[in-house]
Design an enzyme around this catalytic site. Structure first.
Site, PDB file in Angstrom:
ATOM      1  N   PHE A  11     -10.637  28.832   0.268  1.00  0.00           N
ATOM      2  CA  PHE A  11     -11.609  27.960   0.952  1.00  0.00           C
ATOM      3  C   PHE A  11     -12.708  27.455   0.002  1.00  0.00           C
ATOM      4  CE2 PHE A  11     -15.612  28.518   3.733  1.00  0.00           C
ATOM      5  CZ  PHE A  11     -15.743  27.157   3.939  1.00  0.00           C
ATOM      6  N   THR A 125     -21.719  37.981  -2.159  1.00  0.00           N
ATOM      7  CA  THR A 125     -21.985  37.704  -0.748  1.00  0.00           C
ATOM      8  C   THR A 125     -23.261  38.389  -0.275  1.00  0.00           C
ATOM      9  OG1 THR A 125     -21.158  38.197   1.484  1.00  0.00           O
ATOM     10  CG2 THR A 125     -20.368  39.617  -0.268  1.00  0.00           C
ATOM     11  N   ASP A 126     -23.877  37.812   0.754  1.00  0.00           N
ATOM     12  CA  ASP A 126     -25.066  38.464   1.337  1.00  0.00           C
ATOM     13  C   ASP A 126     -24.701  39.786   2.015  1.00  0.00           C
ATOM     14  OD1 ASP A 126     -23.718  37.430   3.563  1.00  0.00           O
ATOM     15  OD2 ASP A 126     -25.454  36.346   4.371  1.00  0.00           O
ATOM     16  N   GLU A 127     -23.385  39.992   2.255  1.00  0.00           N
ATOM     17  CA  GLU A 127     -22.977  41.234   2.940  1.00  0.00           C
ATOM     18  C   GLU A 127     -23.258  42.479   2.107  1.00  0.00           C
ATOM     19  OE1 GLU A 127     -19.352  41.412   5.102  1.00  0.00           O
ATOM     20  OE2 GLU A 127     -19.466  39.329   5.718  1.00  0.00           O
ATOM     21  N   TYR A 153     -14.781  45.706   2.850  1.00  0.00           N
ATOM     22  CA  TYR A 153     -14.925  44.430   2.125  1.00  0.00           C
ATOM     23  C   TYR A 153     -16.252  44.376   1.374  1.00  0.00           C
ATOM     24  CZ  TYR A 153     -16.469  39.618   1.427  1.00  0.00           C
ATOM     25  OH  TYR A 153     -17.000  38.462   0.881  1.00  0.00           O
ATOM     26  N   LYS A 157     -17.168  44.314  -2.703  1.00  0.00           N
ATOM     27  CA  LYS A 157     -17.923  43.241  -3.350  1.00  0.00           C
ATOM     28  C   LYS A 157     -19.159  43.808  -4.051  1.00  0.00           C
ATOM     29  CE  LYS A 157     -17.349  39.300  -3.193  1.00  0.00           C
ATOM     30  NZ  LYS A 157     -16.577  38.389  -4.090  1.00  0.00           N
ATOM     31  N   LYS A 192     -11.143  32.971  10.245  1.00  0.00           N
ATOM     32  CA  LYS A 192     -12.598  33.148  10.264  1.00  0.00           C
ATOM     33  C   LYS A 192     -13.170  32.451  11.500  1.00  0.00           C
ATOM     34  CE  LYS A 192     -12.285  35.154   6.210  1.00  0.00           C
ATOM     35  NZ  LYS A 192     -12.357  34.506   4.927  1.00  0.00           N
TER      36      LYS A 192
HETATM   37  P1  NAD Z   1     -10.489  32.908   0.702  1.00  0.00           P
HETATM   38  O1  NAD Z   1      -9.929  34.147   1.277  1.00  0.00           O
HETATM   39  O2  NAD Z   1     -10.411  31.629   1.475  1.00  0.00           O
HETATM   40  O3  NAD Z   1      -9.810  32.611  -0.717  1.00  0.00           O
HETATM   41  C1  NAD Z   1      -9.569  33.614  -1.651  1.00  0.00           C
HETATM   42  C2  NAD Z   1      -8.648  33.031  -2.728  1.00  0.00           C
HETATM   43  O4  NAD Z   1      -8.463  34.051  -3.722  1.00  0.00           O
HETATM   44  C3  NAD Z   1      -7.259  32.653  -2.209  1.00  0.00           C
HETATM   45  O5  NAD Z   1      -6.865  31.418  -2.765  1.00  0.00           O
HETATM   46  C4  NAD Z   1      -6.360  33.771  -2.719  1.00  0.00           C
HETATM   47  O6  NAD Z   1      -5.022  33.376  -2.955  1.00  0.00           O
HETATM   48  C5  NAD Z   1      -7.066  34.154  -4.011  1.00  0.00           C
HETATM   49  N1  NAD Z   1      -6.796  35.532  -4.420  1.00  0.00           N
HETATM   50  C6  NAD Z   1      -6.829  36.649  -3.644  1.00  0.00           C
HETATM   51  N2  NAD Z   1      -6.497  37.731  -4.366  1.00  0.00           N
HETATM   52  C7  NAD Z   1      -6.271  37.291  -5.634  1.00  0.00           C
HETATM   53  C8  NAD Z   1      -5.921  37.921  -6.852  1.00  0.00           C
HETATM   54  N3  NAD Z   1      -5.711  39.251  -6.904  1.00  0.00           N
HETATM   55  N4  NAD Z   1      -5.801  37.173  -7.969  1.00  0.00           N
HETATM   56  C9  NAD Z   1      -5.991  35.834  -7.928  1.00  0.00           C
HETATM   57  N5  NAD Z   1      -6.307  35.168  -6.802  1.00  0.00           N
HETATM   58  C10 NAD Z   1      -6.456  35.892  -5.665  1.00  0.00           C
HETATM   59  O7  NAD Z   1     -11.992  33.257   0.326  1.00  0.00           O
HETATM   60  P2  NAD Z   1     -13.312  32.367   0.418  1.00  0.00           P
HETATM   61  O8  NAD Z   1     -13.856  32.440   1.780  1.00  0.00           O
HETATM   62  O9  NAD Z   1     -13.060  31.066  -0.229  1.00  0.00           O
HETATM   63  O10 NAD Z   1     -14.283  33.235  -0.522  1.00  0.00           O
HETATM   64  C11 NAD Z   1     -14.305  33.015  -1.927  1.00  0.00           C
HETATM   65  C12 NAD Z   1     -15.312  33.956  -2.549  1.00  0.00           C
HETATM   66  O11 NAD Z   1     -16.605  33.740  -1.998  1.00  0.00           O
HETATM   67  C13 NAD Z   1     -15.007  35.440  -2.298  1.00  0.00           C
HETATM   68  O12 NAD Z   1     -15.299  36.145  -3.476  1.00  0.00           O
HETATM   69  C14 NAD Z   1     -15.958  35.828  -1.177  1.00  0.00           C
HETATM   70  O13 NAD Z   1     -16.284  37.201  -1.272  1.00  0.00           O
HETATM   71  C15 NAD Z   1     -17.141  34.946  -1.479  1.00  0.00           C
HETATM   72  N6  NAD Z   1     -17.976  34.554  -0.334  1.00  0.00           N
HETATM   73  C16 NAD Z   1     -17.393  33.989   0.772  1.00  0.00           C
HETATM   74  C17 NAD Z   1     -18.215  33.546   1.818  1.00  0.00           C
HETATM   75  C18 NAD Z   1     -17.632  32.891   3.051  1.00  0.00           C
HETATM   76  O14 NAD Z   1     -18.356  32.643   4.003  1.00  0.00           O
HETATM   77  N7  NAD Z   1     -16.340  32.593   3.100  1.00  0.00           N
HETATM   78  C19 NAD Z   1     -19.612  33.688   1.719  1.00  0.00           C
HETATM   79  C20 NAD Z   1     -20.155  34.292   0.574  1.00  0.00           C
HETATM   80  C21 NAD Z   1     -19.320  34.699  -0.445  1.00  0.00           C
HETATM   81  O1  DAU Z   2     -21.847  36.445   4.932  1.00  0.00           O
HETATM   82  C1  DAU Z   2     -20.850  36.096   4.027  1.00  0.00           C
HETATM   83  C2  DAU Z   2     -19.507  36.553   4.533  1.00  0.00           C
HETATM   84  O2  DAU Z   2     -19.167  35.716   5.640  1.00  0.00           O
HETATM   85  C3  DAU Z   2     -18.428  36.487   3.460  1.00  0.00           C
HETATM   86  O3  DAU Z   2     -18.751  37.405   2.449  1.00  0.00           O
HETATM   87  C4  DAU Z   2     -17.047  36.809   4.045  1.00  0.00           C
HETATM   88  O4  DAU Z   2     -16.047  36.626   3.056  1.00  0.00           O
HETATM   89  C5  DAU Z   2     -16.787  35.854   5.196  1.00  0.00           C
HETATM   90  O5  DAU Z   2     -15.541  36.144   5.797  1.00  0.00           O
HETATM   91  C6  DAU Z   2     -17.913  35.941   6.223  1.00  0.00           C
HETATM   92  O6  DAU Z   2     -17.903  37.240   6.871  1.00  0.00           O
HETATM   93  P1  DAU Z   2     -18.127  37.404   8.464  1.00  0.00           P
HETATM   94  O7  DAU Z   2     -17.548  38.674   8.879  1.00  0.00           O
HETATM   95  O8  DAU Z   2     -19.544  37.105   8.814  1.00  0.00           O
HETATM   96  O9  DAU Z   2     -17.237  36.143   8.968  1.00  0.00           O
HETATM   97  P2  DAU Z   2     -16.215  35.963  10.198  1.00  0.00           P
HETATM   98  O10 DAU Z   2     -15.912  34.509  10.272  1.00  0.00           O
HETATM   99  O11 DAU Z   2     -15.089  36.929  10.116  1.00  0.00           O
HETATM  100  O12 DAU Z   2     -17.113  36.375  11.438  1.00  0.00           O
HETATM  101  C7  DAU Z   2     -18.332  35.712  11.723  1.00  0.00           C
HETATM  102  C8  DAU Z   2     -18.938  36.372  12.944  1.00  0.00           C
HETATM  103  O13 DAU Z   2     -18.120  36.086  14.085  1.00  0.00           O
HETATM  104  C9  DAU Z   2     -19.010  37.888  12.855  1.00  0.00           C
HETATM  105  O14 DAU Z   2     -20.195  38.334  13.479  1.00  0.00           O
HETATM  106  C10 DAU Z   2     -17.789  38.365  13.642  1.00  0.00           C
HETATM  107  C11 DAU Z   2     -17.630  37.285  14.704  1.00  0.00           C
HETATM  108  N1  DAU Z   2     -16.237  37.016  15.129  1.00  0.00           N
HETATM  109  C12 DAU Z   2     -15.305  36.770  14.170  1.00  0.00           C
HETATM  110  C13 DAU Z   2     -13.993  36.528  14.522  1.00  0.00           C
HETATM  111  C14 DAU Z   2     -12.954  36.275  13.458  1.00  0.00           C
HETATM  112  C15 DAU Z   2     -15.918  36.975  16.484  1.00  0.00           C
HETATM  113  O15 DAU Z   2     -16.778  37.169  17.357  1.00  0.00           O
HETATM  114  N2  DAU Z   2     -14.609  36.730  16.839  1.00  0.00           N
HETATM  115  C16 DAU Z   2     -13.630  36.509  15.911  1.00  0.00           C
HETATM  116  O16 DAU Z   2     -12.463  36.310  16.300  1.00  0.00           O
END
Ligand code: NAD
Ligand code: DAU
Length: 339
Positions: A11, A125-127, A153, A157, A192
């Site tokens: 993503f 991540t803020d997590e 998770y 991180k 998500k």
């Molecule tokens: P995502 O799950 O959509 O994408 C992860 C990508 O990494 C995929 O393309 C997957 O194929 C690749 N990958 C997984 N394992 C691998 C490996 N061993 N070697 C090489 N590639 C691998 O994740 P995202 O939501 O795009 O998140 C990207 C980064 O940002 C992560 O490090 C996540 O912790 C961080 N992050 C995400 C969010 C969010 O809201 N999605 C917020 C803050 C930080």
């Molecule tokens: O804050 C950054 C993080 O945000 C990233 O580090 C993670 O990679 C990313 O996945 C995201 O984590 P969350 O757990 O916050 O995201 P998610 O979309 O899984 O869930 C968002 C909120 O919605 C959380 O409070 C759980 C809730 N939820 C999620 C799902 C999938 C539901 O209520 N129902 C659902 O089916």
């Protein structure tokens, strides 16, 4: 500049690839991605047309493959997005999170030491800060908030962040770390919250809200995250951590109701299901440091970003319908079947 983007078929990584190709057309981008369930080559189809983009399939935890890549590509900057990223999956099966998020990061750091780089950037991540109470809206995560994780998770991180900082202190590796709040936008995998609710609402399926839907997330449009990382890798100070967020806090219920309203679907689709174990209550970023030091400001407010995102999912149905047809169907049954 030669930039290695790991996890660029996911993503945020893919959005970052497109951001860089557009804003720095002279830079060369090499994307290393293992193409796990979350990686999708279709997402990178347009990038593949660009001579300054190269895709390499590989695992960041595979030392030999990573070293070979560094040897061949003469990388200047590494931006590590590659990770297992879904909290619910980490509750089911922590081990792969440890392998990719911790061991994978350590392999990249070793490669940087061995071959030399100008900057290693860890996308965190803020997590890692844990959560904030729902009734203390005056509290925010700053860069000095102690690490205090909740899920496998976030623990993986946090471990990676500590390793990155250790390589800076012990070996003098030039590093930066960014800790961002929840992203949303194009190419978000439909496990998500936001893309799951959009895709299910469009199919008139029930929308599984955990607990009472009162948990709060601080939503950032993905392009704003990309612009922040771009600034950090070019102008950020060596060794520093930067929080990224735009003060767009919403309860999960507010988010789901907004999606239903934009799609003109009934709120009766909402179904309250068993809460996530260890569910973090509230995330909220204080982005003062990145604003003051690097001049970064987000440009998209949640109310606009969510409409743009919904439009993208309506305009790009084949992208997510193909994902839903595959393994993901089994995933939904497994994760929500007995909830
Ligand atoms: P995502 O799950 O959509 O994408 C992860 C990508 O990494 C995929 O393309 C997957 O194929 C690749 N990958 C997984 N394992 C691998 C490996 N061993 N070697 C090489 N590639 C691998 O994740 P995202 O939501 O795009 O998140 C990207 C980064 O940002 C992560 O490090 C996540 O912790 C961080 N992050 C995400 C969010 C969010 O809201 N999605 C917020 C803050 C930080
Ligand atoms: O804050 C950054 C993080 O945000 C990233 O580090 C993670 O990679 C990313 O996945 C995201 O984590 P969350 O757990 O916050 O995201 P998610 O979309 O899984 O869930 C968002 C909120 O919605 C959380 O409070 C759980 C809730 N939820 C999620 C799902 C999938 C539901 O209520 N129902 C659902 O089916």
């Amino acid at each position: 500049m030669r930039i290695l983007v790991t996890g660029g078929a996911g993503f945020i990584g893919s959005n970052f690839v497109y951001y860089e190709l557009k804003n720095h057309p002279d830079d060369k981008i090499v994307c290393l991605d293992a193409l796990t369930y979350a990686g999708n080559l279709h997402t990178l189809e347009s990038a593949m047309q660009n001579d300054n983009f190269k895709f390499v399939k590989g695992d960041i935890a595979d030392r030999e493959a990573v070293y070979n890549l560094f040897e061949q590509e003469k990388i200047d900057i590494v931006v590590n997005f590659a990770a297992e990223s879904h909290v619910d999956r980490s509750v089911e099966n922590p081990e792969i999170f440890l392998k990719t998020n911790i061991i994978g990061t350590s392999v990249l750091l070793d490669a940087c030491r061995k071959y030399g780089i100008r900057r290693y950037h860890q996308v965190s991540t803020d997590e890692v800060y844990g959560d904030l109470p729902l009734d203390r809206t005056d509290l925010f995560f700053t860069e000095t908030t102690p690490i205090h994780t909740s899920s496998p998770y976030s623990s993986s991180k946090a471990a990676a962040d500590l390793l990155v900082q250790a390589y800076h202190r012990t070996y003098g590796l030039p590093i930066t770390i960014s800790r961002c709040s929840n992203n949303y936008g194009p190419y978000h995998f439909p496990e998500k919250l936001i893309p799951l609710m959009i895709s299910r609402a469009l199919a008139d399926e029930s929308l599984p809200v955990y607990g009472k839907g009162e948990n709060v997330r601080d939503w950032l449009y993905v392009e704003d995250h990309c612009s922040a990382i771009d600034l950090i890798i070019r102008k950020g100070k060596d060794g520093e951590v930067y929080n990224i967020g735009g003060h767009n806090e919403r309860t999960n219920l507010e988010v789901v109701k907004t999606i239903l309203k934009v799609l003109q679907k009934p709120e009766s689709l909402i179904t309250y299901v068993t809460d996530r174990p260890g569910h973090d209550l509230r995330y909220a970023i204080d982005p003062t440091k990145i604003h003051n030091e690097l001049g970064w400001l987000p440009t998209t407010k949640f109310d606009d970003g969510i409409k743009k995102t919904i439009k993208w999912y309506l305009d790009n149905k084949p992208w997510w319908e193909e994902i839903l047809k595959g393994d993901y169907q089994n995933y939904y049954e497994k994760m929500y079947g007995n909830r």
